[in-house]
Design a protein around this motif. Structure first.
Motif, PDB file in Angstrom:
ATOM      1  N   UNK A 342     110.322  36.065  15.719  1.00  0.00           N
ATOM      2  CA  UNK A 342     110.476  34.865  14.868  1.00  0.00           C
ATOM      3  C   UNK A 342     109.853  33.643  15.518  1.00  0.00           C
ATOM      4  N   UNK A 343     110.049  33.496  16.851  1.00  0.00           N
ATOM      5  CA  UNK A 343     109.579  32.280  17.519  1.00  0.00           C
ATOM      6  C   UNK A 343     108.070  32.093  17.384  1.00  0.00           C
ATOM      7  N   UNK A 344     107.357  33.214  17.333  1.00  0.00           N
ATOM      8  CA  UNK A 344     105.894  33.102  17.219  1.00  0.00           C
ATOM      9  C   UNK A 344     105.475  32.505  15.873  1.00  0.00           C
ATOM     10  N   UNK A 345     106.387  32.542  14.916  1.00  0.00           N
ATOM     11  CA  UNK A 345     106.012  32.114  13.562  1.00  0.00           C
ATOM     12  C   UNK A 345     106.728  30.860  13.092  1.00  0.00           C
ATOM     13  N   UNK A 346     107.373  30.168  14.061  1.00  0.00           N
ATOM     14  CA  UNK A 346     108.144  28.979  13.639  1.00  0.00           C
ATOM     15  C   UNK A 346     107.272  27.990  12.873  1.00  0.00           C
ATOM     16  N   UNK A 347     106.000  27.829  13.316  1.00  0.00           N
ATOM     17  CA  UNK A 347     105.152  26.836  12.642  1.00  0.00           C
ATOM     18  C   UNK A 347     104.112  27.482  11.735  1.00  0.00           C
ATOM     19  N   UNK A 348     104.415  28.671  11.312  1.00  0.00           N
ATOM     20  CA  UNK A 348     103.400  29.383  10.516  1.00  0.00           C
ATOM     21  C   UNK A 348     103.194  28.741   9.145  1.00  0.00           C
ATOM     22  N   UNK A 349     101.967  28.978   8.644  1.00  0.00           N
ATOM     23  CA  UNK A 349     101.744  28.489   7.279  1.00  0.00           C
ATOM     24  C   UNK A 349     101.746  29.644   6.291  1.00  0.00           C
ATOM     25  N   UNK A 350     101.978  30.818   6.820  1.00  0.00           N
ATOM     26  CA  UNK A 350     102.010  31.982   5.915  1.00  0.00           C
ATOM     27  C   UNK A 350     103.291  31.900   5.082  1.00  0.00           C
ATOM     28  N   UNK A 351     103.093  31.807   3.779  1.00  0.00           N
ATOM     29  CA  UNK A 351     104.199  31.509   2.866  1.00  0.00           C
ATOM     30  C   UNK A 351     105.411  32.406   3.010  1.00  0.00           C
ATOM     31  N   UNK A 352     105.199  33.734   2.953  1.00  0.00           N
ATOM     32  CA  UNK A 352     106.379  34.619   2.897  1.00  0.00           C
ATOM     33  C   UNK A 352     107.146  34.614   4.228  1.00  0.00           C
ATOM     34  N   UNK A 353     106.398  34.313   5.333  1.00  0.00           N
ATOM     35  CA  UNK A 353     107.085  34.247   6.628  1.00  0.00           C
ATOM     36  C   UNK A 353     107.905  32.960   6.726  1.00  0.00           C
ATOM     37  N   UNK A 354     107.267  31.877   6.260  1.00  0.00           N
ATOM     38  CA  UNK A 354     107.977  30.579   6.218  1.00  0.00           C
ATOM     39  C   UNK A 354     109.268  30.723   5.427  1.00  0.00           C
ATOM     40  N   UNK A 355     109.092  31.396   4.310  1.00  0.00           N
ATOM     41  CA  UNK A 355     110.206  31.619   3.399  1.00  0.00           C
ATOM     42  C   UNK A 355     111.350  32.378   4.073  1.00  0.00           C
ATOM     43  N   UNK A 356     110.949  33.443   4.771  1.00  0.00           N
ATOM     44  CA  UNK A 356     111.966  34.275   5.448  1.00  0.00           C
ATOM     45  C   UNK A 356     112.684  33.464   6.510  1.00  0.00           C
TER      46      UNK A 356
END
Ligand code: ASP
Length: 536
Positions: A342-356
């Motif tokens: 999760x930490x790797x994606x905290x600032x992600x712009x990928x919609x479904x990951x942000x959503x999760x």
């Protein structure tokens, strides 16, 4: 049959690639290994010897054998089989023995015959080193057809694949197979060793407990037996749990039973409505004591043709099992652990990951499939995607996905789960309560309502019961739960509080147990091997 042992037997006995002869000999050997003395296999019956026992040392002896006709070759030889092995019988060809020849040549395969004759040496060049009895054969003088066999629904030979339904319909024929004979004999041998270990080496008392009982609150659905009194019923016990605790109150100190249990839950591959468990209870014991007992028990009763067990078994907290393997019964024969990224994606712009990640307790988790790109085909990836979508809302999704990926890799020839490996694991530090599936606002026992809270969490019981860990331990083998138990609540007030306030159960149903705890119940704990799964 003990579910857990039958499964273990399945895992222990992988004779498919060995020859029938070798397996028969190992099934026979397992009987001998079970006791110091070589058992008398032909006492009280109409034979002098078993088919499987004859060797060069018997040359010249007059013997009488009884068995099933396994093969016949050119009306010259037949191979006779009994539970102990195979032996070659020479069909007499001379005129004077015409009636013997007729019996042995005309009896259909799998007919039961009795033959009497002399043990002779096979002619030079005809010895069969693969057959334990391969140096000798029987020169027959007399033969009797004991019972003829009709055309069979399937061949008994093990390499013949047959459907499970057919096997069950004709279970008595299936039992003639090497695999089934081996399993049942192995089970019997292990149970004997277990009795020896528990009773003779450690002073346990074997007590049979009733099977017509009353309802126990919580746990599995019970079978109900109508009584002759209108409106009154018995329940079949899910396990002897209450009885064994009462035995401790009664000062038995160390109890065990090869116990029949009944749970009305429908059949699944690892569950049966009735099954057997090795049920154990001890007074004045802690978790480590029970675990050491079980390790010793399994080590002692482990088949001697397998690598000896290494103890103590490793142990893993429930929380780690869930985080790394997505299940409370991890198959630790292989890695592919679940990693929280999760930490790797905290600032992600990928919609479904942000959503999760924006959801409460939302996480992103991954499983690294080493060399997956090399082995997995496009359709495998597609099936993983579909599997994930189909099971998306189950929290055990990642654990299931891990196993699904392992299946796919193995289907492509990668060996992940060595079938010869026995990976035992204790799972500990379970929560005492879990949210009820049908109503997550309410709690139910993770093990059963008699399980004691972890001493360091006891204060939370009255404020945040869902945070209390328990003194419950499960034994897992290759991803299957093969046993479970706990240290029990021996204080009546505490037991009442758990039943009444936390679990909202009808305490009247357990008033006898609550009362017993008030009369000087010793601290106690136990375990059952078998559960609804493997070895027995
Ligand atoms: N009675 C329990 C069960 O069958 C085992 C135990 O706690 O000893 O699961």
């Amino acid at each position: 049959m003990f579910c857990w042992l039958s499964r273990l037997c399945g895992e222990l006995s992988t004779p498919t690639r060995r020859t029938t002869q070798l397996i028969w000999s190992s099934a026979a050997r397992s009987m001998v290994l079970s006791s110091q003395r070589i058992p008398e296999l032909s006492s009280f019956v109409a034979r002098t010897n078993t088919c499987g026992e004859l060797r060069s040392s018997h040359l010249g002896q007059e013997v009488t054998l009884c068995g099933w006709i396994q093969f016949r070759r050119q009306n010259i030889f037949l191979v006779l089989r009994d539970f102990h092995g195979l032996v070659q019988v020479v069909i007499p060809q001379d005129e004077s023995a015409a009636s013997v020849k007729k019996i042995l040549c005309e009896a259909p395969m799998e007919s039961v015959v009795q033959v009497s004759g002399t043990v002779i040496s096979r002619p030079p060049g005809q010895k069969n080193p693969k057959m334990p009895t391969g140096e000798i054969e029987i020169k027959v003088k007399t033969a009797k057809l004991l019972n003829s066999c009709k055309k069979l629904p399937f061949e008994i030979k093990d390499f013949m694949k047959k459907t499970e339904t057919l096997r069950l319909q004709y279970r008595y024929l299936d039992l003639r197979s090497v695999q089934m004979q081996y399993n049942l004999r192995l089970r019997s041998q292990m149970v004997m060793k277990m009795r020896e270990y528990l009773c003779n080496l450690h002073g346990f008392v074997d007590v049979e407990t009733p099977t017509l009982f009353k309802r126990t609150p919580g746990g599995a659905k019970e079978f109900v037996i109508p009584s002759r009194e209108p409106g009154k019923f018995y329940s079949l016990p899910q396990s002897p749990q209450q009885f064994k605790q009462l035995l401790m109150v009664g000062g038995l100190d160390r109890y065990f039973q090869v116990a029949r249990c009944y749970r009305d839950e429908g059949s699944r591959p690892d569950r049966q409505p009735e099954f057997t468990q090795i049920d154990i209870e001890m007074s004045f014991v802690d978790q480590t004591g029970v675990q050491s007992l079980i390790e010793g028990l399994l080590q002692y009763s482990w088949p001697s043709d397998k690598d000896p067990l290494v103890v103590p078994f490793p142990s893993m907290p429930f929380a780690e099992a869930l985080a790394s393997y997505g299940t409370d019964k991890p198959d630790t024969r292989f890695g592919m652990k679940i990693v929280d990224i999760s930490d790797m994606f905290r600032n992600t712009e990928v919609g479904f990951l942000q959503d999760a990640l924006s959801k409460p307790q939302g996480t992103v988790k991954a499983i690294c499939i080493r060399k997956g790109a090399k082995y997995l085909k496009r359709k495998d990836i597609e099936s993983i995607r579909k599997f994930a979508a189909d099971h998306f809302n189950e929290c055990s999704l990642m654990g299931k996905l891990r196993l699904e990926c392992a299946d796919l890799l193995e289907a492509r020839g990668v060996v992940l789960r060595d079938p010869a490996l026995f990976s035992f694991l204790w799972v500990v530090d379970f929560p005492l309560f879990l949210p009820k599936e049908e109503n997550p606002q309410e709690l139910e026992s993770a093990h059963h309502p008699f399980t004691a809270p972890h001493p360091s969490d006891i204060h939370l019981l009255y404020t945040e019961p869902h945070k209390v860990r328990s003194q419950h331990y499960d034994l897992v083998l290759n991803g299957n739960e093969i046993g479970g138990g706990s240290i029990r609540i021996h204080n009546s007030e505490l037991q009442h509080y758990v039943l009444d306030t936390v679990l909202k159960e009808d305490v009247k149903l357990l008033s006898h147990l609550l009362q017993a705890l008030d009369y000087g119940a010793p601290p106690h704990g136990g375990i059952a091997l078998g559960k609804q799964s493997i070895l027995f």
